[in-house]
Scaffold this motif. Structure first.
Motif, short mmCIF file in Angstrom:
data_model
loop_
_atom_site.label_atom_id
_atom_site.label_comp_id
_atom_site.label_asym_id
_atom_site.label_seq_id
_atom_site.Cartn_x
_atom_site.Cartn_y
_atom_site.Cartn_z
N UNK A 322 0.85 -1.19 0.00
CA UNK A 322 0.00 0.00 0.00
C UNK A 322 0.88 1.24 0.00
N UNK A 323 0.28 2.35 -0.37
CA UNK A 323 0.99 3.63 -0.31
C UNK A 323 0.34 4.47 0.77
N UNK A 324 1.04 4.58 1.90
CA UNK A 324 0.52 5.30 3.06
C UNK A 324 -0.92 4.85 3.32
N UNK A 325 -1.84 5.79 3.50
CA UNK A 325 -3.23 5.43 3.73
C UNK A 325 -4.07 5.62 2.47
N UNK A 326 -3.41 5.84 1.33
CA UNK A 326 -4.15 6.18 0.11
C UNK A 326 -4.77 4.97 -0.57
N UNK A 328 -4.29 0.31 -1.53
CA UNK A 328 -3.49 -0.90 -1.71
C UNK A 328 -3.35 -1.12 -3.21
N UNK A 329 -2.13 -0.99 -3.71
CA UNK A 329 -1.92 -1.05 -5.15
C UNK A 329 -1.44 -2.42 -5.64
N UNK A 330 -1.12 -3.33 -4.73
CA UNK A 330 -0.61 -4.62 -5.16
C UNK A 330 -0.98 -5.71 -4.16
N UNK A 350 -2.54 -2.39 -9.62
CA UNK A 350 -2.97 -1.20 -10.36
C UNK A 350 -1.81 -0.22 -10.33
N UNK A 351 -1.50 0.37 -11.49
CA UNK A 351 -0.45 1.37 -11.55
C UNK A 351 -1.02 2.77 -11.73
N UNK A 352 -2.33 2.90 -11.55
CA UNK A 352 -2.91 4.23 -11.43
C UNK A 352 -2.62 4.73 -10.02
N UNK A 353 -2.17 5.97 -9.87
CA UNK A 353 -1.84 6.46 -8.52
C UNK A 353 -3.03 6.33 -7.57
N UNK A 354 -2.79 5.70 -6.43
CA UNK A 354 -3.86 5.54 -5.45
C UNK A 354 -4.06 6.86 -4.69
N UNK A 355 -5.30 7.11 -4.25
CA UNK A 355 -6.50 6.26 -4.39
C UNK A 355 -7.07 6.33 -5.80
N UNK A 356 -7.56 5.20 -6.27
CA UNK A 356 -8.13 5.10 -7.60
C UNK A 356 -9.18 4.00 -7.60
N UNK A 472 7.95 7.00 -7.74
CA UNK A 472 8.54 7.06 -9.08
C UNK A 472 7.79 6.17 -10.07
N UNK A 473 7.31 5.03 -9.58
CA UNK A 473 6.64 4.06 -10.46
C UNK A 473 5.34 4.59 -11.06
N UNK A 474 4.67 5.48 -10.31
CA UNK A 474 3.38 6.00 -10.80
C UNK A 474 3.44 7.49 -11.13
N UNK A 475 4.63 8.11 -10.94
CA UNK A 475 4.76 9.51 -11.31
C UNK A 475 4.20 10.49 -10.30
N UNK A 476 4.19 10.11 -9.03
CA UNK A 476 3.67 11.02 -8.02
C UNK A 476 4.43 12.34 -7.96
N UNK A 477 5.71 12.30 -8.27
CA UNK A 477 6.52 13.51 -8.14
C UNK A 477 6.56 14.34 -9.41
N UNK A 478 5.82 13.92 -10.45
CA UNK A 478 5.82 14.64 -11.72
C UNK A 478 4.66 15.63 -11.79
N UNK A 479 4.88 16.70 -12.52
CA UNK A 479 3.81 17.68 -12.69
C UNK A 479 2.78 17.14 -13.67
N UNK A 480 1.48 17.45 -13.47
CA UNK A 480 0.46 16.97 -14.40
C UNK A 480 0.39 17.80 -15.67
N UNK A 481 0.07 17.14 -16.76
CA UNK A 481 -0.22 17.86 -17.99
C UNK A 481 -1.54 18.61 -17.82
N UNK A 482 -1.88 19.44 -18.80
CA UNK A 482 -3.11 20.20 -18.71
C UNK A 482 -4.34 19.31 -18.65
N UNK A 483 -4.26 18.11 -19.24
CA UNK A 483 -5.41 17.20 -19.20
C UNK A 483 -5.41 16.30 -17.98
N UNK A 484 -4.45 16.54 -17.06
CA UNK A 484 -4.41 15.76 -15.83
C UNK A 484 -3.52 14.54 -15.92
N UNK A 485 -3.04 14.17 -17.11
CA UNK A 485 -2.19 13.00 -17.26
C UNK A 485 -0.80 13.29 -16.67
#
Length: 534
Positions: A322-326, A328-330, A350-356, A472-485
């Motif tokens: 799991x990632x913190x309290x957000x 369980x991704x695996x 799931x490799x969508x950033x949790x929660x999802x 790093x695996x899900x891009x949590x530290x990356x800035x979002x594009x204008x469409x949220x991706x």
């Protein structure tokens, strides 16, 4: 100068941090500490937005990016102007008292002055009754019939600390209470600051004396040592002196010191059937065995001559990530049909950033697969068991996922989950280890599986390291594009997480196989050690 965090910090660390700070100026911050600090900062911002939405009138927000002097100036002005709420209040150092600090939130006290409220990233209440709470969007303290206080001395001391800083400005709340908003909190827990005042005064005087070089300290092992930059130095000192805190840390070490037991050798030679008078908790006889094992360099000690572990015809090892309290991704699994074929690893992710909501899919697929393996075993007349190591986390996310995703494809009901985890086919290997062994170095999987001959492929493998890998695996530290991706992700970290998870389930499998074999009998028993040291 003492801040609130110092009040619950190791006494010897307070001395080292004050006297030799320059020696660790270039030491990188512990990864786990950094992750917790970042998570707490995010939590505070979420709480701030929710509070301002609940009652948007009368706020003064002091920006964190300003200089300390400017933050102090804006805080002072807000208090003088009678603001209802002050966020990120920052105080000038009280040089005379030796006190410095800040506070997440100040709320105007109806009786006069201001009430300190801490926003913390841990739970502050449990289900029950007896707590005093105030609604999230307004200050109206009352007895809470649904919550009881979860003791958190650091929060209470922190609130008193701010109350004293406010007093130096003539702005201390006349009702002498403080508040805490915890993780997942929808209320403000109210603390009586007068009740904890004497404890605060004693702690503050002690830490201030240490910081000013007026009190002598010595290293002692406590839970804080795991992430302390001074541990290499302190640990070496403790090992050289064979200090008893290495095998009985914290308050247990204090009780032993009070009884005149300062070394591991002295504890190992204890002959009385009664523990020291001030022994706080835990089996004292086991503490003696741990001391004897340390001297014998025995990594594990058998409690009895035989070792018992539950086996089945079809076995599945399970490990959740799991990632913190957000979320369980695996859900990682290792299936061993015990028919001569090699155990097979399979992960449901799931490799969508949790929660999802994609968690529902991966969780549903995991549960459907697990119950399918179980049903197949039963239909063929074979026994089945699923194993995990320290089941609290798995149980929490099994039940929580069933609640969150109720009614979605493959997702069980909470009743179905509880029926399974409360039954004999859900086996906690941590309990099996605890029942069979005394563990001098701890009972964590990373401590005991190597004794069974298992090694992790990644030298950095661990729960806290995996948090950084996941970001790093899900891009949590990356800035979002204008469409949220998300702009980028590091796919190599996904493979690293899968490998780490696979090694964890293979470790529990290897441990169980070893416990059921003959090699485990090479370990000494507690009786063997007792005869050797008495």
């Amino acid at each position: 100068m003492i801040d609130a965090a110092t009040l619950t910090r190791c006494r010897h660390r307070v001395y080292l941090d004050t006297a030799y700070r320059s020696l660790i100026a270039d030491v990188p911050e512990d990864t786990g500490v950094q992750m917790r600090r970042e998570a707490a900062a995010v939590h505070r911002l979420v709480v701030k937005d929710a509070l301002m939405a609940a009652d948007p009138v009368g706020w003064v927000v002091v920006p964190s990016e300003l200089s300390h002097a400017e933050r102090v100036r804006r805080t002072t002005r807000a208090l003088e102007d009678g603001a209802r709420y002050v966020w990120n209040a920052t105080f000038a150092d009280d040089a005379e008292a030796g006190r410095r600090g800040r506070c997440d939130l100040l709320i105007a006290d109806p009786a006069g002055g201001y009430i300190p409220v801490l926003v913390v990233n841990h739970k502050v209440t449990d289900p029950g009754s007896g707590a005093m709470t105030s609604p999230f969007g307004r200050w109206e303290p009352d007895a809470d019939v649904a919550r009881k206080v979860r003791p958190q001395l650091r929060d209470q001391l922190g609130a008193v600390h701010v109350h004293r800083l406010l007093a130096s400005l003539g702005q201390d709340g006349r009702s002498a209470v403080g508040g805490a908003i915890g993780f997942g909190g929808d209320v403000i827990l109210v603390h009586d600051l007068l009740a904890v005042g004497p404890t605060y005064d004693a702690r503050f005087a002690d830490r201030l004396a240490i910081a000013r070089g007026e009190a002598v300290t010595a290293p002692v092992k406590v839970s804080e040592c795991r992430s302390c930059p001074w541990w290499s130095e302190c640990g070496e000192t403790l090992r050289r002196t064979r200090d008893v805190s290495l095998v009985a840390a914290g308050s247990r070490a204090d009780a032993l010191y009070a009884a005149g037991i300062r070394t591991i050798d002295e504890l190992a030679a204890w002959t009385s059937d009664a523990p020291p008078e001030e022994w706080p908790h835990g089996d004292f006889a086991e503490a003696v065995v741990v001391a004897q094992a340390w001297l014998a360099q025995a990594p594990l000690v058998r409690r009895t001559e035989t070792v018992a572990v539950q086996r089945a015809d079809v076995e599945v090892d399970v490990d959740m990530e799991s990632y913190q309290e957000h979320g369980a991704y695996m859900w990682g699994t290792l299936l061993d049909r015990r028919d001569g074929s090699a155990p097979r690893y399979r992960a449901f992710t799931t490799w969508e950033p949790v929660p999802t909501m994609d968690e529902a899919r991966s969780f549903g697929e995991f549960w459907t697969w697990l119950m399918g393996v179980r049903a197949e075993a039963h239909e063929s007349g074979r026994t089945f068991a699923a194993y995990c190591y320290s089941r609290a986390a798995e149980d929490k996310w099994l039940i929580g996922s069933a609640r969150r995703f109720a009614g979605m494809d493959g997702v069980p009901t909470e009743a179905q989950v509880r029926e399974f985890i409360d039954g004999p086919e859900w086996v906690d290997m941590y309990i099996a280890v605890s029942q069979n062994f005394v563990c001098p170095d701890g009972k964590g999987l990373k401590k005991v599986a190597p004794v069974a001959g298992f090694t992790w492929r990644d030298d950095e493998a661990g729960g806290e390291a995996s948090m950084a890998w996941y970001r790093a695996a899900v891009g949590y530290d990356d800035a979002p594009e204008s469409d949220g991706a998300l702009i980028t992700t590091d796919l190599s970290q996904r493979e690293r997480l899968l490998e780490y998870n696979e090694d964890d389930v293979r470790a529990t499998h290897a441990l169980r196989v070893w416990m059921a074999g003959e090699d485990v009998l090479r370990l000494p028993t507690a009786a063997d050690l007792a005869r050797a040291y008495r």
